[in-house]
Design an enzyme around this catalytic site. Structure first.
Site, PDB file in Angstrom:
ATOM      1  N   VAL A 266       0.812  -1.319  -0.096  1.00  0.00           N
ATOM      2  CA  VAL A 266       0.114  -0.211   0.121  1.00  0.00           C
ATOM      3  C   VAL A 266       0.776   1.138   0.127  1.00  0.00           C
ATOM      4  O   VAL A 266       0.524   2.106  -0.733  1.00  0.00           O
ATOM      5  CB  VAL A 266      -0.824   0.028   1.184  1.00  0.00           C
ATOM      6  N   GLU A 287      11.138   6.349   7.799  1.00  0.00           N
ATOM      7  CA  GLU A 287      12.445   5.499   8.311  1.00  0.00           C
ATOM      8  C   GLU A 287      12.906   4.538   7.315  1.00  0.00           C
ATOM      9  O   GLU A 287      13.931   4.262   7.441  1.00  0.00           O
ATOM     10  CB  GLU A 287      11.827   4.989   9.458  1.00  0.00           C
ATOM     11  N   ASN A 377       4.542  -8.858  12.742  1.00  0.00           N
ATOM     12  CA  ASN A 377       6.095  -8.202  12.908  1.00  0.00           C
ATOM     13  C   ASN A 377       6.315  -7.442  14.089  1.00  0.00           C
ATOM     14  O   ASN A 377       7.115  -7.903  14.824  1.00  0.00           O
ATOM     15  CB  ASN A 377       6.180  -7.366  11.518  1.00  0.00           C
TER      16      ASN A 377
HETATM   17  O1  0RQ Z   1      -1.030 -12.295   5.194  1.00  0.00           O
HETATM   18  O2  0RQ Z   1       0.725 -12.792   3.817  1.00  0.00           O
HETATM   19  O3  0RQ Z   1      -0.524 -14.720   5.020  1.00  0.00           O
HETATM   20  O4  0RQ Z   1      -1.587 -13.365   3.579  1.00  0.00           O
HETATM   21  O5  0RQ Z   1      -1.186  -9.865   7.127  1.00  0.00           O
HETATM   22  O6  0RQ Z   1      -0.973  -8.127   5.164  1.00  0.00           O
HETATM   23  O7  0RQ Z   1      -2.319  -7.011   3.242  1.00  0.00           O
HETATM   24  O8  0RQ Z   1       0.011  -8.134   2.546  1.00  0.00           O
HETATM   25  O9  0RQ Z   1      -0.109  -5.924   3.948  1.00  0.00           O
HETATM   26  O10 0RQ Z   1       2.579  -6.474   3.861  1.00  0.00           O
HETATM   27  O11 0RQ Z   1       1.528  -3.955   4.228  1.00  0.00           O
HETATM   28  O12 0RQ Z   1       1.320  -6.006   6.149  1.00  0.00           O
HETATM   29  C1  0RQ Z   1       0.165  -4.766   9.367  1.00  0.00           C
HETATM   30  C2  0RQ Z   1       1.542  -6.832   8.818  1.00  0.00           C
HETATM   31  C3  0RQ Z   1       0.570  -5.411   7.100  1.00  0.00           C
HETATM   32  C4  0RQ Z   1       2.565  -4.440   8.175  1.00  0.00           C
HETATM   33  C5  0RQ Z   1       1.273  -5.380   8.242  1.00  0.00           C
HETATM   34  C6  0RQ Z   1      -2.419 -10.555   7.196  1.00  0.00           C
HETATM   35  C7  0RQ Z   1      -2.495 -10.470   5.521  1.00  0.00           C
HETATM   36  C8  0RQ Z   1      -1.337 -10.910   5.234  1.00  0.00           C
HETATM   37  C9  0RQ Z   1       0.322  -9.175   5.357  1.00  0.00           C
HETATM   38  P1  0RQ Z   1      -0.497 -13.341   4.388  1.00  0.00           P
HETATM   39  P2  0RQ Z   1      -0.815  -7.335   3.652  1.00  0.00           P
HETATM   40  P3  0RQ Z   1       1.507  -5.551   4.599  1.00  0.00           P
HETATM   41  C10 0RQ Z   1       7.110   0.930   8.911  1.00  0.00           C
HETATM   42  C11 0RQ Z   1       6.078   1.066   9.974  1.00  0.00           C
HETATM   43  C12 0RQ Z   1       3.423  -2.688  11.520  1.00  0.00           C
HETATM   44  C13 0RQ Z   1       4.724  -1.906  11.560  1.00  0.00           C
HETATM   45  C14 0RQ Z   1       4.625  -0.844  10.828  1.00  0.00           C
HETATM   46  C15 0RQ Z   1       3.169  -4.237   9.738  1.00  0.00           C
HETATM   47  C16 0RQ Z   1      -0.560 -10.296   6.303  1.00  0.00           C
HETATM   48  O13 0RQ Z   1       2.282  -3.106   7.829  1.00  0.00           O
HETATM   49  O14 0RQ Z   1       3.858  -5.178  10.190  1.00  0.00           O
HETATM   50  O15 0RQ Z   1       3.565  -0.204  10.558  1.00  0.00           O
HETATM   51  N1  0RQ Z   1       2.976  -3.024  10.124  1.00  0.00           N
HETATM   52  N2  0RQ Z   1       5.761  -0.131  10.650  1.00  0.00           N
HETATM   53  O16 0RQ Z   1      -3.640 -11.363   5.175  1.00  0.00           O
HETATM   54  C17 0RQ Z   1      -5.316 -11.289  10.260  1.00  0.00           C
HETATM   55  C18 0RQ Z   1      -6.038  -9.295   9.914  1.00  0.00           C
HETATM   56  C19 0RQ Z   1      -5.234  -9.107   8.765  1.00  0.00           C
HETATM   57  C20 0RQ Z   1      -4.123 -10.182   8.669  1.00  0.00           C
HETATM   58  C21 0RQ Z   1      -3.623  -8.467   7.539  1.00  0.00           C
HETATM   59  N3  0RQ Z   1      -7.029  -8.253  10.246  1.00  0.00           N
HETATM   60  N4  0RQ Z   1      -6.246 -10.472  10.473  1.00  0.00           N
HETATM   61  N5  0RQ Z   1      -4.494 -11.239   9.130  1.00  0.00           N
HETATM   62  N6  0RQ Z   1      -3.681  -9.603   7.778  1.00  0.00           N
HETATM   63  N7  0RQ Z   1      -4.819  -7.894   8.178  1.00  0.00           N
HETATM   64  C22 0RQ Z   1       8.365  -0.312   9.215  1.00  0.00           C
HETATM   65  C23 0RQ Z   1       9.042  -0.457  10.242  1.00  0.00           C
HETATM   66  O17 0RQ Z   1       8.896   0.229  11.169  1.00  0.00           O
HETATM   67  C24 0RQ Z   1      10.221  -1.118  10.169  1.00  0.00           C
END
Ligand code: 0RQ
Length: 502
Positions: A266, A287, A377
């Site tokens: 996204v 970052e 994560n």
């Molecule tokens: O699982 O790979 O098994 O299908 O989570 O989701 O939609 O591919 O999105 O890669 O952007 O990750 C929040 C994890 C999103 C990430 C999160 C499942 C979904 C999929 C990945 P699959 P998408 P993304 C900068 C700022 C926190 C840290 C942060 C993250 C997998 O963005 O770790 O913001 N953010 N840091 O199916 C169950 C739900 C779900 C779900 C998504 N509601 N319930 N599973 N998934 N929503 C970085 C740093 O700070 C370093």
């Protein structure tokens, strides 16, 4: 070798990775460079993991953020990690954490250096830092991330440098290194604009502390390429519409305000979408820098970017040397204590956008735990930015797992960002600007603008029943608040009254 190790005091310190790994004792605290797979040592952790397959010992591993297959994964597989701090993203390590085979502290990225400085994580026995060079003045030149390396080097009893002789020489000059004073003695951070440099090009180290230099030829580790799809493009368009509204209302100009973006599909789509938007001369105060940033600089949309690390696809890793030469005066990498510092985020007026796992109808955000229990994560830097940004946005698809999950729920099953920190929620359905709204008004807006049609009525029903039966300032039915999550567990879907049969 003297072209990489340009200070004689370091030249006789070269050892094998196996020898360096043999110095590590059970229970030691290791501070390792690395952030979103960039800038991490590779030969040392592989050698330590090999040793771990034959001997019984465990270490505590502190880093900038997520490490890759040679470090986090190999060490987790070898079972040599007792405690991991502050962020990881490796599936093997995630499994071990969730199965209770290792400890994990999910910590705000800007807080780690303070905790190391105060000593609450214990002393750092060894700092292990990947370097592109050691200068005549004895400065360590980091590679594709800075992370927590400066504080680890400062506080460690011993330092091991992993000198990567394949790292682009253009890394030198990219970094702006500063280490803050201890709390109580500190004055303001003298940075008043995104592009200002306030430190040195490398990390100061006392040669006497450097116990060994390990040589490596392992290239930077790429992340998957995130191509926009129809849905991420729609989310990006909705966020850009919100920005356009802010410009129209006179609260932002066409150069917006310094942007922080999370990582992933996204975030990349939003950046991509900006190429053809009305916005120009944008500064990035983030970052992590992903692929899209180079294209935006080329398109004249972004004029300067500050971060602590790269996260790049294979294609960009291959052209990194050329890119660094080309964009040298447009990019700077700082320690994560600076890139994520509340004082600077507030002063510069950053706009943040990060990706949640789920959001509730009142605006609380869960970024880390699936169904409140299994960590994905970590919070990363999202909390540093969410609390302090000028505008805090969270962007996500309204559904997960093919529609079995609504990312808009009655009550988040884990709270990372409270309703007090969140300004705007964006999904492919639209955006909800919840600034200036009280809880029930917020709930109505989030449901109507962001929820997927499949779950909209169910959310309306929850809110109406909670208002009628319980009332209060923030109406909740505690017996039903998590019924969506329990239904998912029992029936494979958050759609109440339905059951998914496999
Ligand atoms: O699982 O790979 O098994 O299908 O989570 O989701 O939609 O591919 O999105 O890669 O952007 O990750 C929040 C994890 C999103 C990430 C999160 C499942 C979904 C999929 C990945 P699959 P998408 P993304 C900068 C700022 C926190 C840290 C942060 C993250 C997998 O963005 O770790 O913001 N953010 N840091 O199916 C169950 C739900 C779900 C779900 C998504 N509601 N319930 N599973 N998934 N929503 C970085 C740093 O700070 C370093």
């Amino acid at each position: 070798l003297s072209q990489f190790i340009r200070n004689k005091a370091f030249l006789d310190k070269v050892v094998s990775a196996e020898e360096a790994a043999s110095w590590i004792k059970d229970g030691m605290n290791l501070g390792m460079s690395g952030f979103t797979l960039f800038g991490e040592p590779k030969e040392f952790p592989l050698a330590l993991s090999e040793r771990g397959k034959k001997e019984d010992f465990k270490v505590n591993l502190y880093t900038g953020a997520s490490l890759g297959p040679t470090a986090d994964q190999s060490m987790a597989e070898a079972g040599i990690i007792n405690l991991r701090v502050p962020y990881q993203g490796n599936p093997v390590m995630r499994g071990k954490i969730n199965n209770g085979e290792m400890f994990y502290i999910d910590q705000h990225l800007s807080h780690v250096a303070e905790e190391v400085r105060k000593g609450t994580l214990g002393k750092i026995d060894y700092a292990i830092i990947e370097a592109a060079a050691i200068t005549e003045d004895g400065l360590i030149i980091p590679t594709g991330s800075v992370g927590n390396s400066p504080i680890f080097v400062q506080e460690a009893e011993n330092v091991i440098i992993e000198l990567n002789t394949t790292a682009p020489k253009e890394y030198e000059g990219l970094h702006d290194i500063v280490v803050l004073e201890e709390q109580g003695k500190r004055r303001e951070i003298p940075m008043y604009s995104v592009g200002e440099r306030i430190g040195e090009v490398g990390i100061k180290v006392d040669p006497a502390k450097v116990k060994g230099i390990v040589l490596s030829e392992q290239p930077d580790i790429p992340s998957p390429l995130f191509e926009p799809n129809e849905e991420t493009q729609q989310i990006a368009n909705n966020l850009l519409d919100f920005f356009a509204g802010e410009v129209e209302a006179g609260r932002l100009s066409e150069s917006l305000a310094p942007l922080q973006s999370g990582v992933g599909s996204v975030a990349n789509a939003v950046l991509n979408g900006m190429k053809d938007s009305q916005f120009k001369d944008i500064e990035v105060y983030s970052e992590v820098l992903q692929d899209g940033i180079f294209d935006l600089i080329d398109a004249g949309v972004v004029k300067f970017a500050s971060a602590t690390a790269f996260s790049l696809s294979k294609k960009r890793v291959e052209s990194l040397g050329e890119d660094l030469a080309k964009y040298k005066d447009k990019i700077v990498f700082r320690p994560q204590e600076i890139s994520n510092h509340p004082e600077l985020i507030r002063r510069l007026g950053v706009i943040s956008f990060n990706t949640p796992i789920e959001v509730d109808i009142y605006g609380n955000v869960n970024s880390t735990h699936v169904s409140g229990t299994r960590v994905m994560n970590g919070i990363g830097g999202s909390g540093d930015f969410a609390r302090n940004a000028r505008i805090t946005t969270f962007v996500t698809s309204s559904l997960a797992k093919g529609g079995a999950i609504s990312t808009i729920v009655p009550f988040v099953s884990h709270v990372d960002h409270t309703e007090h920190d969140v300004d705007v929620i964006v999904t492919e359905q639209g955006y909800a600007d919840i600034r200036g709204l009280a809880p029930i008004q917020r709930a109505e807006k989030i449901i109507e603008n962001c929820a997927h049609p499949q779950y909209k009525q169910q959310l309306r029903d929850y809110l109406e029943e909670a208002k009628a039966k319980v009332g209060g300032h923030t109406p909740h039915m505690l017996d039903k608040a998590f019924s969506w999550h329990t239904n998912l567990k029992e029936n494979g879907t958050m759609l109440l009254g339905e059951k998914v049969t496999k």
